[in-house]
Design a protein around this motif. Structure first.
Motif, PDB file in Angstrom:
ATOM      1  N   ASP A  19       0.823  -1.215   0.000  1.00 60.24           N
ATOM      2  CA  ASP A  19       0.000   0.000   0.000  1.00 60.24           C
ATOM      3  C   ASP A  19       0.860   1.270   0.000  1.00 60.24           C
ATOM      4  O   ASP A  19       0.553   2.238  -0.704  1.00 60.24           O
ATOM      5  CB  ASP A  19      -0.925   0.018   1.223  1.00 60.24           C
ATOM      6  N   GLN A  23       1.300   0.357  -4.696  1.00 55.37           N
ATOM      7  CA  GLN A  23       0.034   0.783  -5.304  1.00 55.37           C
ATOM      8  C   GLN A  23      -0.042   2.302  -5.392  1.00 55.37           C
ATOM      9  O   GLN A  23       0.451   3.024  -4.527  1.00 55.37           O
ATOM     10  CB  GLN A  23      -1.159   0.203  -4.519  1.00 55.37           C
ATOM     11  N   ARG A  24      -0.679   2.787  -6.445  1.00 56.19           N
ATOM     12  CA  ARG A  24      -0.849   4.235  -6.637  1.00 56.19           C
ATOM     13  C   ARG A  24      -2.269   4.567  -7.129  1.00 56.19           C
ATOM     14  O   ARG A  24      -2.472   5.432  -7.970  1.00 56.19           O
ATOM     15  CB  ARG A  24       0.194   4.768  -7.638  1.00 56.19           C
ATOM     16  N   LYS A  25      -3.238   3.845  -6.561  1.00 62.67           N
ATOM     17  CA  LYS A  25      -4.640   4.100  -6.907  1.00 62.67           C
ATOM     18  C   LYS A  25      -5.365   4.855  -5.793  1.00 62.67           C
ATOM     19  O   LYS A  25      -6.278   5.623  -6.051  1.00 62.67           O
ATOM     20  CB  LYS A  25      -5.363   2.773  -7.181  1.00 62.67           C
ATOM     21  N   ARG A  26      -4.952   4.627  -4.550  1.00 61.88           N
ATOM     22  CA  ARG A  26      -5.628   5.248  -3.408  1.00 61.88           C
ATOM     23  C   ARG A  26      -4.601   5.961  -2.540  1.00 61.88           C
ATOM     24  O   ARG A  26      -3.784   5.310  -1.874  1.00 61.88           O
ATOM     25  CB  ARG A  26      -6.391   4.196  -2.594  1.00 61.88           C
ATOM     26  N   GLN A  27      -4.696   7.285  -2.538  1.00 63.08           N
ATOM     27  CA  GLN A  27      -3.677   8.055  -1.827  1.00 63.08           C
ATOM     28  C   GLN A  27      -3.781   7.902  -0.310  1.00 63.08           C
ATOM     29  O   GLN A  27      -2.783   8.014   0.409  1.00 63.08           O
ATOM     30  CB  GLN A  27      -3.760   9.517  -2.222  1.00 63.08           C
ATOM     31  N   TYR A  40     -12.002   1.322   4.628  1.00 58.96           N
ATOM     32  CA  TYR A  40     -12.743   0.762   3.492  1.00 58.96           C
ATOM     33  C   TYR A  40     -13.589  -0.440   3.908  1.00 58.96           C
ATOM     34  O   TYR A  40     -14.687  -0.651   3.399  1.00 58.96           O
ATOM     35  CB  TYR A  40     -11.772   0.377   2.370  1.00 58.96           C
TER      36      TYR A  40
END
Length: 559
Positions: A19, A23-27, A40
């Motif tokens: 995380d 990953q670079r979808k959810r800051q 989440y």
């Protein structure tokens, strides 16, 4: 145990590293990898768990939900001491009589006649119907359960805009090969079915036999007859003259809902097919043109995952592609076209034809009624035999959030408007009114009938009675799949849906609604349901002011 701890710790550390650095979808997860994950998870659990812990704020009271579940199991609806959650103001109150009646003094006839001037009027045995829910939006098993319950209990069932499918004919046995595709089992398969159904269960036996004789994609288009040991479905390519001249008596009273997609009665180009419509109407008692429903005033939406080959076969569309009906009928440009189409359907079917609408204002509804009055005065065909009035908070499996509860009046206000304006134009005796939206319990039915409805169409209540747990996973979009197999095309989840057990619950719900209605009529001193009127209600507003004359109050409220 220590190894398990280290293994879990290893997984957590790997997740944190992924995380924060990969990953670079959810800051949020970059800054707070572990806490962010919990956020989440809790967000995903919020809505499914809300119904178990929070007060009910959509159906007035959690007690109403509990009543539906109890009624479906045929349990007592009695509670002790006080309601668990008091129904809030504003609300309608039912006036009781100084001299009440015993329930055996209530007229047992609760029938409603639609299209009395038609060649084939529709006489509904019940004042309660199941509102439109398509086979496809619902699982095939759920549609069969509803069809069986509706036939045995004697209430009408609306096909929804998906049109008529074999599953609505689940109780139909008096057919022949002139209009049905019939697959007859040989002796070996019959023996195989009997053995497997005894050793395991009927569902497994039917699944095996169907997979042996039917193409994989068309399995759900056939119904298995456990008595004759054959499979059948309507043969829509057979000549019209082969089809029944009147709806068979061994199936439920069915209302065919026709939407802008013309599902079930369209040609290859997607246009309305009179011939195909007449074939469908050989099984149905009336037609409902769906212009709008409360949760969405756009065309109906069935996502690709629910458009199985069987659903595509009945709708006349391609499988595994989104079935999004256009917002408007391609043959209706104005009100004249609308009522011309009503006239066309009345002529083709010789049966009642109605329109499902949502009312946003008095003036908007008056436009409709003025066109109807003009036709009536000129002795023209096309005056609808009934209007189904859906509330702006009506339900749907797939609708835009920004249209839900934002477009259209609440059903009770809308019914009052429709009843008042139809009387003003002298059309009330010709046009029946069906109220639809958030009707769950007997008092809901009585209030809507008192405000002017001739019948109520129930969706959510019948869903709850059929096993719905309000998980809000009906759409089939993404990971959304109904966990009880009621409103899903997921084969694995559908396998758990018990048709005959659920049909008993649906039937019990309807029967207990009628019992409750008779109880309320008796304390109102009304020996006939047709004697209900506006004068039987009182209204309490949000400030607890009491309005004994609801006509005066609603006239002032709705301008």
């Amino acid at each position: 145990m220590l190894y398990i701890f280290y293994f879990i710790l290893f997984l957590v550390i790997n997740q944190i590293i992924y995380d924060r650095y990969i990953q670079r979808k959810r800051q949020l997860l970059i800054n707070y990898p572990l806490i962010g994950r919990f956020r989440y998870i809790l967000e995903a659990l919020r809505e499914p768990l809300r119904q178990y812990f929070a007060n009910e704020d959509f159906y007035e009271s959690k007690d109403k939900i509990d009543w539906v579940y109890n009624a479906s199991y045929n349990n007592s609806g009695y509670i002790s001491f006080s309601p668990n959650q008091q129904q809030p103001n504003p609300k309608f109150l039912i006036k009781h009589s100084n001299i009440v009646l015993n329930e055996d003094e209530i007229n047992q006839d609760i029938s409603v006649i639609f299209g009395a001037d038609k060649k084939y009027p529709f006489v509904s045995k019940s004042v309660i119907s199941r509102s439109g829910m398509s086979d496809g939006a619902l699982s095939p098993e759920a549609t069969k359960a509803y069809a069986k319950a509706a036939y045995e209990a004697g209430f009408p069932i609306n096909t929804g805009e998906g049109g008529l499918t074999t599953n609505f004919l689940f109780t139909h046995r008096s057919f022949d090969k002139s209009y049905m595709d019939i697959i007859t089992l040989n002796k070996l398969d019959k023996y195989l079915y009997i053995v497997i159904s005894k050793l395991i269960n009927h569902h497994t036996a039917i699944k095996l036999i169907k997979s042996k004789h039917v193409k994989k994609g068309e399995i759900d288009s056939y119904v298995f007859d456990r008595e004759r040991l054959n499979m059948y479905r309507p043969a829509w390519d057979k000549p019209l003259e082969n089809f029944p001249k009147q709806p068979p008596k061994d199936m439920p009273d069915t209302i065919y809902q026709l939407s802008s997609g013309f599902y079930g009665c369209r040609d290859k180009e997607g246009n309305f097919s009179p011939n195909r419509y007449k074939k469908a109407m050989s099984f149905c008692k009336a037609t409902e043109i769906k212009l709008a429903q409360g949760a969405k005033q756009t065309g109906g939406k069935l996502v690709a995952s629910k458009v199985t080959p069987s659903v595509a076969y009945f709708r006349g569309i391609e499988p595994f592609k989104n079935a999004y009906a256009p917002n408007r009928f391609n043959n209706i440009q104005n009100l004249k076209d609308l009522f011309d189409f009503v006239a066309t359907l009345q002529e083709l079917s010789q049966k009642p034809v109605g329109i499902k609408i949502v009312i946003s204002s008095k003036d908007g509804f008056k436009e409709l009624v003025q066109e109807m009055k003009k036709r009536d005065e000129n002795c023209q065909q096309g005056v609808p035999d009934f209007l189904t009035i859906d509330g702006g908070d009506g339900g749907s499996a797939t609708a835009p959030l920004f249209l839900m509860d934002r477009v259209g009046l609440e059903a009770k206000d809308a019914i009052f408007i429709a009843d008042t304006i139809l009387k003003e134009f002298g059309l009330r005796q010709k046009v029946k009114l069906i109220a639809s939206s958030k009707i769950l319990t007997p008092d809901d039915v009585i209030v809507n009938l008192s405000l002017g409805a001739d019948m109520v169409a129930i969706g959510r209540g019948f869903m709850l009675s059929a096993g719905c747990i309000r998980a809000k996973m009906c759409s089939g979009e993404g990971s959304h799949n109904c966990p009880v197999g009621l409103a899903t095309a997921n084969v694995k989840l559908r396998r758990s849906y018990l048709i005959r057990q659920q049909s008993k619950k649906i039937k019990s719900y309807h029967e207990n609604l009628l019992k409750g209605i008779k109880t309320i009529l008796s304390i109102m001193g009304k020996n006939d349901i047709k004697k209900l009127s506006h004068e039987d209600l009182t209204f309490v507003d949000k400030n607890s002011f009491i309005h004994a004359d609801i006509n005066r109050y609603l006239d002032k409220k709705i301008r």
